[in-house]
Write a protein that holds these residues in place. Structure first.
Motif, mmCIF file in Angstrom:
data_model
loop_
_atom_site.group_PDB
_atom_site.id
_atom_site.type_symbol
_atom_site.label_atom_id
_atom_site.label_comp_id
_atom_site.label_asym_id
_atom_site.label_seq_id
_atom_site.Cartn_x
_atom_site.Cartn_y
_atom_site.Cartn_z
ATOM 1 N N CYS A 167 8.040 -6.252 3.145
ATOM 2 C CA CYS A 167 9.314 -6.333 2.430
ATOM 3 C C CYS A 167 9.928 -4.931 2.433
ATOM 4 O O CYS A 167 9.289 -3.962 2.023
ATOM 5 N N CYS A 220 10.030 -3.479 -1.359
ATOM 6 C CA CYS A 220 8.846 -3.075 -2.138
ATOM 7 C C CYS A 220 7.623 -2.786 -1.272
ATOM 8 O O CYS A 220 6.617 -2.295 -1.775
ATOM 9 N N CYS A 226 10.103 -12.500 -1.128
ATOM 10 C CA CYS A 226 8.956 -11.648 -1.421
ATOM 11 C C CYS A 226 8.491 -11.956 -2.842
ATOM 12 O O CYS A 226 9.265 -11.787 -3.787
ATOM 13 N N VAL A 264 6.614 -10.381 -4.808
ATOM 14 C CA VAL A 264 6.578 -9.215 -5.702
ATOM 15 C C VAL A 264 7.983 -8.929 -6.236
ATOM 16 O O VAL A 264 8.191 -8.719 -7.430
ATOM 17 N N CYS A 265 8.971 -8.926 -5.345
ATOM 18 C CA CYS A 265 10.353 -8.667 -5.788
ATOM 19 C C CYS A 265 10.914 -9.825 -6.604
ATOM 20 O O CYS A 265 11.756 -9.612 -7.489
HETATM 21 ZN ZN LIG Z 1 9.347 -7.080 -2.127
#
Ligand SMILES: [Zn+2]
Ligand SMILES: [Zn+2]
Length: 271
Positions: free
Chosen positions: A8, A11, A23, A25-26
């Motif tokens: 990504c 991140c 993503c 995490v994002c």
């Molecule tokens: Zn990300």
């Protein structure tokens, strides 16, 4: 589109995919979404545009970082020891020279990370060194598409004698810390955020669910951190981003105790 590893661009989180739809995490509440939409970098592109370096932090400890910064710009720690090296967290990407340096230091026998913000390019270390253990706490298994977990665990896992992973939760569901009893260190993931100056001197510390968004932990989460840390001896903490010899067990416990005296809120305490 061929199956490959993608990072990504926002991140740095890696996924093995043919076209990542997003993503995780994002998309999570702890991070911000990218301003201009998703952009995923295939491994070949990252390889062509990034290099990195390493530094020796202590007799038995090395830190690997990627340049220019990729994503969250974490650190890959390598503990060099008789009986097999331990890699904890990973650099966002390892150049050939970085991998060669890891090889010269003895490779990786045990691989683990605190939580997804510290994963970096774990998949590269697994691919290059085929460690016999790849350990992630079971509540974060959903984040591990880029590599293969061989040792999911519940409350704790002794990686090697004197090196124990402890599930602490709080910041992330599966957040874990690695206690190095002989080295008197705690690789604490994002249990703590340590603010440092350009020279690496620590000046403030906080605990949080989400650092940039100032989302605090609940009292129960802080009490759990406290219960997990109180039995452990250590003179330093190492997050995915900082080495903080100023933060031993007493300082860490004092930070948690202070947070329990007031309403939840992220507060940066001076060191
Ligand atoms: Zn990300
Ligand atoms: Zn984190």
């Amino acid at each position: 589109m061929p199956l490959t590893h993608y990072a990504c661009a926002n991140c740095g989180f890696w996924q093995r995919h043919f076209a990542p739809p997003d993503c995780p995490v994002c998309a999570d509440v702890r991070n911000d979404l990218p301003e201009d939409g998703w952009r995923f970098l295939p491994e070949d592109e990252v390889r062509a545009t990034h290099s990195g370096g390493w530094r020796q932090v202590a007799d038995d400890l090395w830190a690997f970082t990627t340049m220019p910064n990729l994503g969250l710009a974490g650190t890959g720690w390598l503990i060099v020891r008789e009986g097999g090296n331990i890699a904890f967290e990973a650099a966002p990407y390892y150049s050939d020279a970085m991998l060669e340096q890891v090889r010269e230091l003895g490779g990786v026998r045990y691989l683990a990370a605190s939580h997804c913000h510290g994963y970096g390019a774990l998949f590269q270390l697994q691919r290059a060194f085929e460690p016999e253990v790849m350990a992630i706490q079971k509540d974060d298994l959903r984040m591990t598409k880029a590599f293969r977990v061989t040792a999911p665990y519940d409350d704790a896992l002794e990686l090697a004698p004197g090196y124990t992973l402890h599930h602490v939760g709080g910041h992330y569901e599966g957040q874990a810390a690695l206690h190095d009893a002989g080295g008197r260190r705690l690789f604490c993931g994002d249990m703590f955020k340590v603010d440092q100056d350009a020279a690496g001197r620590s000046h403030a510390i906080s605990s949080h669910k989400a650092f940039h968004k100032d989302i605090p932990l609940t009292h129960a989460e802080i009490r759990r951190y406290r219960d997990k840390l109180a039995p452990l001896d250590f003179d330093a903490v190492l997050t995915p981003f900082e080495y903080a010899p100023e933060v031993g067990r007493d300082v860490a416990l004092a930070v948690l105790d202070e947070a329990l005296t007031r309403a939840p809120g992220v507060k940066r305490l001076p060191l």
